[in-house]
Design a protein around this motif. Structure first.
Motif, short mmCIF file in Angstrom:
data_model
loop_
_atom_site.label_atom_id
_atom_site.label_comp_id
_atom_site.label_asym_id
_atom_site.label_seq_id
_atom_site.Cartn_x
_atom_site.Cartn_y
_atom_site.Cartn_z
N MET A 211 0.84 -1.05 -0.04
CA MET A 211 0.08 0.04 -0.08
C MET A 211 0.91 1.35 0.06
O MET A 211 2.01 1.17 0.53
N THR A 212 0.49 2.35 -0.42
CA THR A 212 1.26 3.60 -0.51
C THR A 212 2.36 3.50 -1.70
O THR A 212 3.11 4.46 -1.79
N GLU A 213 2.33 2.43 -2.68
CA GLU A 213 3.29 2.44 -3.45
C GLU A 213 2.90 2.48 -4.74
O GLU A 213 3.37 1.91 -5.96
N GLU A 214 1.57 3.13 -4.89
CA GLU A 214 0.83 3.02 -6.24
C GLU A 214 1.64 3.76 -7.26
O GLU A 214 1.44 3.24 -8.42
N ILE A 215 2.02 4.81 -7.23
CA ILE A 215 3.00 5.71 -8.21
C ILE A 215 3.77 4.88 -8.68
O ILE A 215 3.95 4.57 -9.93
N LYS A 216 4.70 4.01 -8.13
CA LYS A 216 5.93 3.31 -8.50
C LYS A 216 5.22 2.07 -9.26
O LYS A 216 5.64 1.72 -10.19
N ARG A 217 4.23 1.52 -8.66
CA ARG A 217 3.74 0.32 -9.58
C ARG A 217 3.20 0.80 -10.94
O ARG A 217 3.12 0.16 -11.76
N ALA A 218 2.29 1.83 -10.89
CA ALA A 218 2.11 2.41 -12.04
C ALA A 218 2.97 2.69 -13.26
O ALA A 218 2.92 2.46 -14.51
N GLN A 219 4.29 3.26 -12.77
CA GLN A 219 5.20 3.79 -13.48
C GLN A 219 5.93 2.33 -14.05
O GLN A 219 6.46 2.28 -15.05
N GLU A 220 6.02 1.47 -12.95
CA GLU A 220 6.80 0.07 -13.39
C GLU A 220 5.88 -0.66 -14.67
O GLU A 220 6.37 -0.94 -15.61
N ALA A 221 4.51 -0.46 -14.59
CA ALA A 221 3.53 -1.11 -15.32
C ALA A 221 3.70 -0.49 -16.78
O ALA A 221 3.71 -1.10 -17.67
N ILE A 222 3.84 0.94 -16.71
CA ILE A 222 3.94 1.80 -17.94
C ILE A 222 5.28 1.23 -18.74
O ILE A 222 5.40 1.14 -19.88
N GLN A 223 6.27 1.34 -18.02
CA GLN A 223 7.50 0.94 -18.36
C GLN A 223 7.65 -0.64 -19.10
O GLN A 223 7.91 -0.86 -20.34
N LYS A 224 6.83 -1.43 -18.46
CA LYS A 224 6.86 -2.71 -18.91
C LYS A 224 6.10 -2.90 -20.44
O LYS A 224 6.28 -3.46 -21.20
N GLY A 225 4.98 -2.06 -20.33
CA GLY A 225 4.17 -1.91 -21.61
C GLY A 225 5.05 -1.32 -22.90
O GLY A 225 5.04 -1.68 -23.88
N LYS A 226 5.78 -0.31 -22.49
CA LYS A 226 6.82 0.35 -23.43
C LYS A 226 7.80 -0.60 -24.02
O LYS A 226 8.32 -0.46 -25.04
N GLU A 227 8.12 -1.58 -22.90
CA GLU A 227 9.02 -2.50 -23.61
C GLU A 227 8.51 -3.75 -24.37
O GLU A 227 8.97 -4.70 -24.94
N GLY A 228 7.10 -3.47 -24.61
CA GLY A 228 6.38 -4.33 -25.50
C GLY A 228 5.54 -5.45 -24.95
O GLY A 228 5.16 -6.39 -25.58
N LYS A 229 5.46 -5.55 -23.49
CA LYS A 229 4.77 -6.68 -22.97
C LYS A 229 3.18 -6.18 -22.75
O LYS A 229 2.95 -5.23 -22.95
N ASN A 230 2.65 -7.34 -22.64
CA ASN A 230 1.34 -7.07 -22.38
C ASN A 230 0.98 -7.22 -20.89
O ASN A 230 1.61 -7.91 -20.15
N VAL A 231 0.54 -6.08 -20.26
CA VAL A 231 0.65 -5.84 -18.80
C VAL A 231 -0.86 -5.79 -18.32
O VAL A 231 -1.56 -4.99 -18.88
N SER A 232 -1.20 -6.23 -17.20
CA SER A 232 -2.25 -5.94 -16.32
C SER A 232 -2.01 -5.48 -15.04
O SER A 232 -1.11 -5.85 -14.17
N VAL A 233 -2.45 -4.03 -14.73
CA VAL A 233 -2.36 -3.52 -13.61
C VAL A 233 -3.60 -3.92 -12.93
O VAL A 233 -4.84 -3.54 -13.45
N ILE A 234 -3.64 -4.71 -11.86
CA ILE A 234 -4.84 -4.93 -11.09
C ILE A 234 -5.13 -3.89 -9.98
O ILE A 234 -4.33 -3.43 -9.33
N SER A 235 -6.45 -3.97 -9.94
CA SER A 235 -6.95 -2.99 -8.74
C SER A 235 -8.34 -3.60 -8.18
O SER A 235 -9.05 -4.42 -9.02
N SER A 236 -8.56 -3.43 -6.86
CA SER A 236 -9.69 -3.98 -6.40
C SER A 236 -10.96 -3.59 -6.68
O SER A 236 -10.94 -2.28 -7.28
N GLY A 237 -11.98 -4.08 -6.88
CA GLY A 237 -13.48 -3.69 -7.19
C GLY A 237 -13.32 -3.20 -8.65
O GLY A 237 -12.76 -3.83 -9.22
N ASP A 238 -13.66 -2.16 -8.90
CA ASP A 238 -13.64 -1.35 -10.22
C ASP A 238 -12.40 -0.55 -10.18
O ASP A 238 -12.13 0.33 -9.25
N PRO A 239 -11.40 -0.44 -11.43
CA PRO A 239 -10.02 0.06 -11.11
C PRO A 239 -10.47 1.65 -11.38
O PRO A 239 -9.78 2.53 -11.01
N GLY A 240 -11.65 2.04 -11.64
CA GLY A 240 -11.98 3.58 -11.70
C GLY A 240 -12.57 4.40 -10.67
O GLY A 240 -12.65 5.45 -10.62
#
Ligand code: SAH
Length: 261
Positions: free
Chosen positions: A69-98
């Motif tokens: 918990m509280t490391e959301e920004i880091k997780r989001a940045q890591e996910a974006i980076q993986k996507g940019k490397e060409g990977k298919n990435v799922s960032v999971i969020s409880s309930g509804d992500p919005g």
């Protein structure tokens, strides 16, 4: 009908797909087909460690990036980076992500170039508000307001303003993030504001760990709810409006079908 904005924005080659996936309240039976399929097709799963654990075998054989918990920004940045490397990435969020989830954060962090090269998808999930409501009966069958009591990211004065507005406008009120080990005051404040405007016999539903192990469902009154001390961060509180009542053990807010005209 025009194309959706994300289809329109996506112009580059498919370097990677970044999906922000709502996994529902917990049990895999509440995962939508689309969420399950998206997670299955992903090479990388990024998420809070408790939610990764809820996915069980679905993460098997995948690269898992989990943090606390509280490391959301880091997780989001890591996910974006993986996507940019060409990977298919799922960032999971409880309930509804919005809803107080990762979708907003990821979209805020993406720049124009990311948008042009990545395929972005937000996959809806069953939110706690409706998951918990289903366990109580039908408390959300009329207008309702959802308010998070977390004052870490939202100004306390805004929370106060919203609690006052919702309780004096006869909304059913759904309280998210009601209390943590360190954050005790906002719930006391919420009870004070609500009790000033609503009768003490107003029905209140409290659901802890909906569709997870340790599930607890309590239907009580505002007066008794205010005295409970087992409300925590895995709890959602639903305060009825002036018409909410109990029948056969269910909490019901009438839609108005039986109104005498
Ligand atoms: N995106 C999530 C909300 C995240 S905020 C959603 O759509 O539901 C986290 C808050 O959601 C918690 O503090 C709690 O109030 C609520 N919550 C999440 N999972 C829950 C569960 N299984 N049972 C009850 N409340 C839950």
């Amino acid at each position: 009908m025009s194309k959706t904005s994300h289809q329109r924005r996506y112009r580059g080659s498919c370097q990677g797909k970044l999906s922000i996936v709502g996994i529902g309240p917990g049990d895999l039976s509440c995962l939508t087909q689309k969420a399950r399929q998206t997670i299955k097709c992903s090479q990388v799963i990024v998420g809070y460690k408790t939610y990764i654990a809820l996915l069980g075998n679905l993460t098997k054989g995948k690269e898992v990036i989990s943090s606390g918990m509280t490391e959301e920004i880091k997780r989001a940045q890591e996910a974006i980076q993986k996507g940019k490397e060409g990977k298919n990435v799922s960032v999971i969020s409880s309930g509804d992500p919005g809803i107080y989830g990762m979708a907003g954060l990821v979209l805020e962090l993406l720049n124009k170039k990311d948008i042009d090269t990545l395929r972005i998808e937000v996959i809806p999930g069953v939110p706690s508000a409706t998951a918990c409501a289903s366990l109580l009966g039908a408390p959300l069958a009329n207008d309702f307001a959802v308010i998070s009591l977390s004052d870490l990211l939202t100004d306390k004065n805004d929370i106060i303003k919203r609690l006052k507005a919702a309780s004096q406008s006869d909304f059913v009120i759904v309280l998210y993030n009601p209390k943590s080990k360190k954050r005790i005051e906002p719930l006391k404040m919420a009870w004070r504001i609500i009790a000033k405007r609503l009768p003490l016999n107003t029905p209140v539903g409290i659901v802890k760990n909906a569709f997870r192990s340790g599930q607890e469902i309590i239907i009580t009154t505002l007066k008794k709810a205010m005295a409970l001390d087992n409300i925590d961060m895995t709890t959602t509180v639903i305060v009825g409006n002036s018409k909410t009542y109990l029948k056969n053990g269910y909490m019901i807010t009438p839609r108005g079908y039986f109104k005498i005209t």
